[in-house]
Design a protein around this motif. Structure first.
Motif, PDB file in Angstrom:
ATOM      1  N   UNK A  32      -7.772  11.853  -5.495  1.00 17.59           N
ATOM      2  CA  UNK A  32      -8.480  12.962  -6.030  1.00 17.59           C
ATOM      3  C   UNK A  32      -7.621  13.867  -7.059  1.00 17.59           C
ATOM      4  N   UNK A  33      -8.404  13.868  -7.753  1.00 19.68           N
ATOM      5  CA  UNK A  33      -7.812  14.895  -8.913  1.00 19.68           C
ATOM      6  C   UNK A  33      -8.155  16.183  -9.630  1.00 19.68           C
ATOM      7  N   UNK A  34      -7.261  17.014  -9.203  1.00 21.42           N
ATOM      8  CA  UNK A  34      -7.720  18.292  -9.630  1.00 21.42           C
ATOM      9  C   UNK A  34      -6.601  19.251 -10.097  1.00 21.42           C
ATOM     10  N   UNK A  35      -7.467  20.695 -10.974  1.00 22.37           N
ATOM     11  CA  UNK A  35      -6.245  21.722 -11.514  1.00 22.37           C
ATOM     12  C   UNK A  35      -6.549  22.780 -10.534  1.00 22.37           C
ATOM     13  N   UNK A  36      -5.376  22.835 -10.773  1.00 22.27           N
ATOM     14  CA  UNK A  36      -5.167  23.788  -9.125  1.00 22.27           C
ATOM     15  C   UNK A  36      -4.899  25.603  -9.583  1.00 22.27           C
ATOM     16  N   UNK A  89      -3.101  13.176  -5.507  1.00 25.88           N
ATOM     17  CA  UNK A  89      -3.538  12.723  -4.094  1.00 25.88           C
ATOM     18  C   UNK A  89      -4.101  11.496  -3.803  1.00 25.88           C
ATOM     19  N   UNK A  90      -3.171  10.319  -3.533  1.00 27.85           N
ATOM     20  CA  UNK A  90      -4.405   9.149  -3.446  1.00 27.85           C
ATOM     21  C   UNK A  90      -3.558   7.849  -2.505  1.00 27.85           C
ATOM     22  N   UNK A 112     -11.261   8.645 -10.827  1.00 27.43           N
ATOM     23  CA  UNK A 112     -11.206   8.756  -8.834  1.00 27.43           C
ATOM     24  C   UNK A 112     -10.700   7.209  -8.150  1.00 27.43           C
ATOM     25  N   UNK A 113     -12.052   5.802  -8.899  1.00 24.43           N
ATOM     26  CA  UNK A 113     -11.619   5.127  -7.880  1.00 24.43           C
ATOM     27  C   UNK A 113     -11.602   3.409  -9.286  1.00 24.43           C
ATOM     28  N   UNK A 118       0.614  -0.768  -0.293  1.00 25.12           N
ATOM     29  CA  UNK A 118       0.261   0.407   0.167  1.00 25.12           C
ATOM     30  C   UNK A 118       0.646   1.288  -0.216  1.00 25.12           C
ATOM     31  N   UNK A 119       0.027   2.353  -0.174  1.00 26.87           N
ATOM     32  CA  UNK A 119       1.246   3.505  -0.339  1.00 26.87           C
ATOM     33  C   UNK A 119       0.085   4.772  -0.461  1.00 26.87           C
ATOM     34  N   UNK A 120       0.457   5.825   0.895  1.00 25.86           N
ATOM     35  CA  UNK A 120      -0.176   6.869   0.212  1.00 25.86           C
ATOM     36  C   UNK A 120       0.687   7.892  -0.789  1.00 25.86           C
ATOM     37  N   UNK A 121      -0.060   8.972  -1.484  1.00 19.79           N
ATOM     38  CA  UNK A 121       1.270   9.299  -2.623  1.00 19.79           C
ATOM     39  C   UNK A 121       0.520  10.865  -2.704  1.00 19.79           C
ATOM     40  N   UNK A 122       1.159  11.709  -3.815  1.00 19.98           N
ATOM     41  CA  UNK A 122       1.074  13.114  -4.180  1.00 19.98           C
ATOM     42  C   UNK A 122       1.532  13.115  -4.736  1.00 19.98           C
TER      43      UNK A 122
END
Length: 740
Positions: free
Chosen positions: A615-619, A591-592, A633-634, A562-566
């Motif tokens: 979760x993917x978004x334009x800044x 991030x996800x 998303x999933x 498993x991994x938390x990533x950004x």
């Protein structure tokens, strides 16, 4: 007395030398083929090593009388006594995979080991299945089977490869400045049965990986030898057939292997307008080992494919009953492509602690694609069909030098590399056409020369349970473009250099629990036509990423990773080959969490599953308008696999892709899907009978979807809505294979 003291000193020095010396060895299987990544452990001194691709290991602090334990998942563990300091030769006996024998701390690359397990339990027999072996990676086909697949990974709609680096045997698959799209990756030249190993990594944390390595990389390695020759024939619905032959050319020849492989595929697909698809693959490989265990590999392959396509159809025409899900608005789409590859690889131990790996390659590639995404939006009389075409030659080479020593009691591993790639792309074309026969207008036409020179250094300090790996990569790019549509001859040029640092930490908390923290900068290059047109702006947009994760065996037969990533990307600034324009979409962040499970229920039954939540978004965009089109998303994929149960093998596989935004404000939604496949095989002596069903429950699903503005011939106004390529309905095929 002086003689006694001198004798004692000499004896002491001799003892130190004996204790400190290295022992070199070779690990082979029962066919006398080298085994890579076998773990060698000195039970007396507790020193350890792994075998190289040549099957060679060098283990320190080893002397005569010591006992070495050699293990590799899928082989019986063996303990041998060191009889002399000469080269030790060890033969391992193959056996059924037993997950309880896997010790995470002893694995050279846990991710690679898991992929080897997956390949062994559920072998691949299609190009699509090859890519789906990467956990969390989804693909979609939307142009009749001959076009490269659309890729989804970690919240990226990667298109055809813009943010995933792909290679085969050290040869790049991604096409820079391609006629259809940046990073275009057509993996169809790989015959699935020749794949031996899949090495992959997510994120830009690996110094040996450069352009397009933002979401991750996938490196395929083909087999060095065949255990036996084989012929197989498959037939199924929609006039589908496939035949594959793999032939061993040097059976029982010592230190040499050679084989050839051939694949032919034809199908009309489920569409009302037949695809008339066919593909021919030829592949040959020769491997030679010297008396010093140096390895020389030569590979050659040729691939050609042609197809017709029904394209992406508008949802409104299906809803109003004008066409079915498998109908078409413009069924003159399609194309043809071919690729010829030559690759030479050399692996050598320069000394006991220094080894060299190098390869040089050449590819000739041709591509022609006809598409119509908007129908009559731009040209209400002739329609909006376009042609994208190119002819390309690629020259390249890579070298890597690995040096291992000890800094005091700390093991130090240093890898340095140098590479070059040069693309010569002639007649890169985007034109408006009619019925695939008439050229109406040249939108773009020119010649591209693009060069990428890279160098990297990766250091690894092994303190026992704790390991730190800093790295640095340098890339230099030169872009040249000659626009044939200009009256005066002019060479437009730009160049750019980029540094990409990496820093990774690993901690073996227990034998079967590894924690890691990875970080690094990556990039993807932009199309040469965009680079020169924008005078060097946004040539190599950077990515910044980090992973915090673990690989854990909480029980003897269960492995969890498993991994938390950004991930932050400076600019998703890419060339849109279908329109010949640039669409900058600004800064983005994703991030996800990734989660993967491998569980061996008993000797013959395995369960696996992989999930990614993103979760993917334009800044730069305002809230509510900051969705990234088609970013998943999933995703969830997995299945049950049966391995050699009284001659039976097979599995039940599923994949799930959740609904996702198709445009920036999420007002148009790309529908998700849940698709189930099943296959069963029975082996009777040298014959294997197989039955496979895709989309077992015959669900309606859309393989690819886009929010597209289009206009039909009878419409006064254009409409923006979902345009899709339908996924395969219930599809059954049978296979007969013969081994000899």
């Amino acid at each position: 007395m002086k003689k006694q003291i001198l004798a004692l000193l000499l004896f002491g020095c001799f003892s130190v030398i004996v204790q400190a010396q290295n022992v070199k060895g070779l690990v082979l299987n029962e066919l006398n083929q080298p085994l890579e990544a076998a773990y060698v452990y000195n039970q007396n001194s507790q020193s350890h090593a792994h075998t190289s691709e040549n099957g060679v290991f060098v283990i320190a602090e080893t002397k005569v009388g010591d006992s070495l334990r050699i293990g590799l998942l899928g082989y019986k563990t063996k303990v041998v006594k060191v009889e002399s300091t000469d080269e030790v030769k060890i033969i391992l006996e193959e056996k059924i995979f037993q997950l309880d024998e896997m010790v995470i701390r002893e694995e050279l690359n846990t991710v690679s080991t898991i992929s080897r397990l997956d390949l062994n339990i559920t072998p691949v027999n299609s190009s699509q299945e090859v890519l789906r072996k990467v956990p969390g990676l989804f693909i979609g086909q939307h142009a009749g089977g001959g076009k490269a697949e659309q890729i989804f990974l970690r919240g990226f709609d990667v298109d055809h490869g813009t943010d995933v680096s792909i290679s085969v045997d050290g040869m790049p698959v991604n096409m820079v400045s391609h006629a259809h799209g940046q990073g275009y990756s057509d993996l169809h030249f790989v015959i699935p049965e020749t794949v031996n190993k899949i090495d992959f990594g997510k994120g830009a944390y690996y110094a040996s990986e450069g352009d397009f390595n933002t979401a991750g990389y996938v490196n395929f390695k083909t087999k060095d030898y065949l255990k036996e020759s084989s012929i197989s024939f498959s037939a199924g619905q929609f006039n589908t057939l496939r035949t594959v032959g793999l032939f061993d050319l040097m059976e029982n020849v010592k230190n040499k292997n050679a084989y050839v492989a051939m694949e032919y595929i034809a199908t009309d697909g489920p569409f009302e307008s037949p695809q008339n698809f066919n593909r021919l693959n030829l592949f040959g490989k020769y491997v030679m080992y010297s008396p010093e265990n140096d390895k020389l590999t030569l590979t050659a392959s040729h691939f050609t494919s042609r197809w017709d396509a029904s394209g992406q159809i508008p949802q409104r025409e299906v809803d109003n009953g004008n066409i079915t899900r498998f109908g078409a608005i413009d069924d003159t789409e399609g194309g043809e492509t071919q690729r010829t590859n030559l690759n030479i690889t050399f692996d050598k131990y320069i000394s006991e602690n220094t080894k060299l790996s190098a390869n040089a390659f050449y590819s000739h590639y041709a591509f022609e694609l006809y598409s119509n995404f908007t129908f009559f939006l731009e040209d209400p009389v002739n329609g909006d069909q376009i042609r994208q075409k190119e002819d390309r030659n690629i020259f390249g080479a890579n070298t890597a030098l690995n040096y291992t020593t000890f800094l005091g009691s700390t093991e130090f591993n240093l890898t340095t590399g140098l590479g070059v790639r040069h693309d010569i792309v002639d007649d890169v074309e985007l034109s408006r056409t009619l019925n695939r026969t008439e050229t109406l207008e040249n939108i773009q036409l020119g010649d591209i020369n693009q060069t990428n020179i890279d160098a990297f250094v990766n250091a690894e300090f092994d303190f026992g349970k704790f390991k730190i790996a800093p790295a640095l990569r340098l890339d230099y790019f030169k872009f040249l473009y000659n626009d044939q549509l200009q009256t005066n001859y002019e060479t437009q040029s730009e160049n750019k250099t980029i540094l990409s640092p990496k820093l990774n930490f690993y901690y073996d908390a227990k034998d079967n629990l590894q924690l890691y923290l990875k970080s690094g900068l990556g990039f993807h290059s932009n199309d040469a036509r965009v680079v020169v047109a924008n005078e060097g702006e946004d040539i190599l947009p950077r990515s910044y990423g980090t992973d915090l994760g673990f690989v854990w065996k909480p029980f003897s037969k269960l492995v969890v990773n498993s991994a938390l990533w950004y991930l932050f990307l400076e600019q998703e600034f890419v060339y849109v080959g279908d329109a010949g324009i640039v669409e900058p979409s600004g800064k983005t962040r994703r991030y996800g969490i990734d989660l993967g499970l491998r569980y061996q229920i008993n000797d013959w039954l395995f369960l696996d599953t992989d999930a990614t939540l993103t979760n993917a978004r334009s800044i730069d965009a305002p809230d509510g308008e900051d969705y990234i089109s088609l970013a998943p998303d999933f995703t969830l994929a997995g299945g049950l696999s049966v391995n050699d149960l009284d001659g039976f093998s097979g599995g039940l596989r599923f994949r799930y892709l959740e609904d996702r935004p198709a445009n920036e404000d999420n007002s148009i939604v790309a529908e998700g899907y849940f698709v189930t496949d099943i296959n069963i095989n029975y082996q009777l002596n040298n014959i294997t009978l197989g039955l496979a069903v895709e989309n077992l429950f015959d669900v309606d699903w859309n393989e690819t979807q886009f929010a597209t503005e289009s206009r039909l011939q009878n419409e006064a106004q254009s409409v923006e809505e979902i345009h899709f390529t339908p996924g395969t309905p219930f599809f059954i095929k049978g296979t007969v294979s013969y081994r000899f």
